[in-house]
Design a protein around this motif. Structure first.
Motif, mmCIF file in Angstrom:
data_model
loop_
_atom_site.group_PDB
_atom_site.id
_atom_site.type_symbol
_atom_site.label_atom_id
_atom_site.label_comp_id
_atom_site.label_asym_id
_atom_site.label_seq_id
_atom_site.Cartn_x
_atom_site.Cartn_y
_atom_site.Cartn_z
ATOM 1 N N SER A 24 0.828 -1.211 0.000
ATOM 2 C CA SER A 24 0.000 0.000 0.000
ATOM 3 C C SER A 24 0.865 1.265 0.000
ATOM 4 C CB SER A 24 -0.918 -0.001 1.224
ATOM 5 O OG SER A 24 -0.146 0.168 2.399
ATOM 6 N N ALA A 85 -16.995 -2.260 9.074
ATOM 7 C CA ALA A 85 -15.611 -1.776 8.986
ATOM 8 C C ALA A 85 -14.929 -2.362 7.752
ATOM 9 C CB ALA A 85 -14.843 -2.141 10.254
ATOM 10 N N ASP A 88 -16.271 -0.531 4.701
ATOM 11 C CA ASP A 88 -15.729 0.820 4.581
ATOM 12 C C ASP A 88 -14.265 0.800 4.132
ATOM 13 O OD1 ASP A 88 -18.219 1.621 5.420
ATOM 14 O OD2 ASP A 88 -17.574 2.177 7.449
ATOM 15 N N ASN A 89 -13.477 -0.126 4.679
ATOM 16 C CA ASN A 89 -12.067 -0.237 4.283
ATOM 17 C C ASN A 89 -11.939 -0.628 2.812
ATOM 18 O OD1 ASN A 89 -11.067 0.487 6.807
ATOM 19 N ND2 ASN A 89 -10.989 -1.628 7.514
ATOM 20 N N HIS A 90 -12.772 -1.571 2.369
ATOM 21 C CA HIS A 90 -12.733 -1.971 0.969
ATOM 22 C C HIS A 90 -13.179 -0.826 0.054
ATOM 23 C CE1 HIS A 90 -12.329 -6.090 2.501
ATOM 24 N NE2 HIS A 90 -11.802 -6.346 1.313
ATOM 25 N N ARG A 92 -12.716 2.348 0.519
ATOM 26 C CA ARG A 92 -11.569 3.254 0.376
ATOM 27 C C ARG A 92 -10.518 2.665 -0.560
ATOM 28 N NH1 ARG A 92 -12.830 4.257 5.646
ATOM 29 N NH2 ARG A 92 -11.414 2.707 6.506
ATOM 30 N N GLY A 93 -10.205 1.388 -0.379
ATOM 31 C CA GLY A 93 -9.182 0.749 -1.210
ATOM 32 C C GLY A 93 -9.571 0.678 -2.676
#
Length: 106
Positions: A24, A85, A88-90, A92-93
């Motif tokens: 990342s 969560a 939401d993380n996916h 963003r990614g």
């Protein structure tokens, strides 16, 4: 630093498997993989998605491709998350990845 794909093994056919690894923006290592559940050339990809570190948290990605006056419209859908969560993380990614893809093909 830009994310870099370190390795990608793809067997793009129904029942085929894939595994990708990348770093990342902040230098963190990731590895994900899954199985292609449906492959229709130039129209549809459906595949499972799971991080190597949490294989029990499998989710589902569906990507449709449709002709568009400007080229091709890609419709991306990622579902069946373990929790909010993870969703939401996916988001963003994938948003970051798709922004980079858009800039690359522009």
């Amino acid at each position: 630093m830009k994310p870099a794909t370190l390795n990608a093994e793809l067997d793009v056919r129904t029942g085929g498997r894939y595994r990708i690894s990348f770093v990342s923006d902040d230098g963190e290592y990731f590895e994900a993989g899954g199985t292609y559940r449906e492959v229709v050339p130039n129209e549809l990809l459906v595949f499972s998605w799971a991080w190597h570190s949490t294989p029990e948290r499998e989710s589902l990605v569906t990507i449709s491709f449709k002709p568009d006056s400007a080229g091709t419209l890609m419709i991306f859908h990622h579902a069946q998350f373990f929790d909010e969560a993870a969703r939401d993380n996916h988001q963003r990614g994938w948003s970051s990845f798709l922004d980079k893809l858009d800039a690359f093909v522009a």
